[in-house]
Design a protein around this motif. Structure first.
Motif, PDB file in Angstrom:
ATOM      1  N   SER A 106       4.225   2.852  -6.090  1.00  0.00           N
ATOM      2  CA  SER A 106       3.138   2.452  -6.996  1.00  0.00           C
ATOM      3  C   SER A 106       3.699   1.807  -8.255  1.00  0.00           C
ATOM      4  O   SER A 106       3.212   0.761  -8.699  1.00  0.00           O
ATOM      5  CB  SER A 106       2.271   3.660  -7.356  1.00  0.00           C
TER       6      SER A 106
ATOM      7  N   GLU B 133       5.553   7.699  -2.735  1.00  0.00           N
ATOM      8  CA  GLU B 133       4.307   7.003  -3.070  1.00  0.00           C
ATOM      9  C   GLU B 133       4.270   6.643  -4.557  1.00  0.00           C
ATOM     10  O   GLU B 133       3.899   5.520  -4.921  1.00  0.00           O
ATOM     11  CB  GLU B 133       3.108   7.864  -2.685  1.00  0.00           C
TER      12      GLU B 133
ATOM     13  N   ASP C 143       0.860  -1.182   0.000  1.00  0.00           N
ATOM     14  CA  ASP C 143       0.000   0.000   0.000  1.00  0.00           C
ATOM     15  C   ASP C 143       0.902   1.240   0.000  1.00  0.00           C
ATOM     16  O   ASP C 143       1.400   1.648   1.054  1.00  0.00           O
ATOM     17  CB  ASP C 143      -0.905  -0.020   1.228  1.00  0.00           C
ATOM     18  N   PRO C 144       1.149   1.836  -1.182  1.00  0.00           N
ATOM     19  CA  PRO C 144       2.082   2.959  -1.276  1.00  0.00           C
ATOM     20  C   PRO C 144       1.749   4.123  -0.347  1.00  0.00           C
ATOM     21  O   PRO C 144       2.655   4.711   0.247  1.00  0.00           O
ATOM     22  CB  PRO C 144       1.996   3.387  -2.741  1.00  0.00           C
TER      23      PRO C 144
END
Length: 159
Positions: free
Chosen positions: A66, A62, A34-35
Motif C-alpha cells: 500500500s 499488504e 491491489d495490495p
C-alpha cells in the motif's frame, strides 16, 4: 483429490513451463496494484526482504505494498524467469514509475522465491536499484494493469 482452500497453482516442483506461468501470474498480480490480492499469494507467515525492509506475514506485506504503490505512480512491471529448481524460482524484473513531482524511474532487480507445497510463496528476497530516466526514455507504455501478451519481454526490450 482435495485441493486446499489456499492453493495457488502451479505447484512445485516446477518445470520450465510451470515456472514461466508462476512468474507471469506474479507479474499480473503486481501490475494490478491491489495490495490485498497480491498479499494472498504469500503464506500467512511469509518472510520478505525488499531493499531495506523486512515485512513478515500478509498484514505487513499488504501494508508495505500500500505504501509502495501510493508513492510509485504509473507503475508498470515486467518479470522474466532466470532460473528454477524444485520449489524455488529466480526472476529478474524491471518496472517504471514516477514520483509525485513527475520524476521518472526504472527500477531493476532480482528476486529469489521459495514456495510451499500449495504454491504459496513463503520466502521472497528482492534486490532493487533505481535509475532516473526521462519520460522519453520510458519503454513500458501499455495501459495501466496487466501487460498485454504481445508486449515485448525484458530481453526483447534490451533490458
Amino acid at each position: 483429490m482435495n485441493t486446499p482452500i489456499e492453493a495457488r497453482p502451479p505447484f512445485p516442483p516446477f518445470t520450465r513451463e510451470t515456472a514461466i506461468q508462476k512468474v507471469r501470474i506474479a507479474e499480473d498480480g503486481w501490475n494490478s496494484r491491489d495490495p490485498k490480492r497480491v498479499a494472498l499469494a504469500y503464506t500467512p507467515d511469509s518472510i520478505w526482504r525488499n531493499r531495506s525492509e523486512f515485512p513478515r506475514g500478509r498484514a505487513e506485506i499488504e501494508a508495505f505494498l500500500s505504501r509502495k504503490w501510493a508513492r510509485e505512480n504509473e507503475y508498470r512491471l515486467i518479470k522474466e524467469l532466470w532460473a528454477f529448481e524444485g520449489n524455488r524460482i529466480a526472476v529478474r524484473f524491471a518496472y517504471e514509475w514516477h514520483d509525485a513531482a513527475g520524476n521518472w524511474f526504472r527500477s531493476y532487480g532480482n528476486e529469489n522465491w521459495e514456495f510451499d507445497e500449495n504454491g504459496l510463496m513463503q520466502k521472497r528476497f528482492a534486490s532493487i536499484n533505481d535509475l532516473a530516466i526521462t519520460e522519453s526514455e520510458r519503454k513500458f507504455h501499455w495501459p495501466q494493469g496487466r501487460r498485454p501478451n504481445d508486449y515485448p519481454s525484458l530481453s526483447d526490450l534490451g533490458l
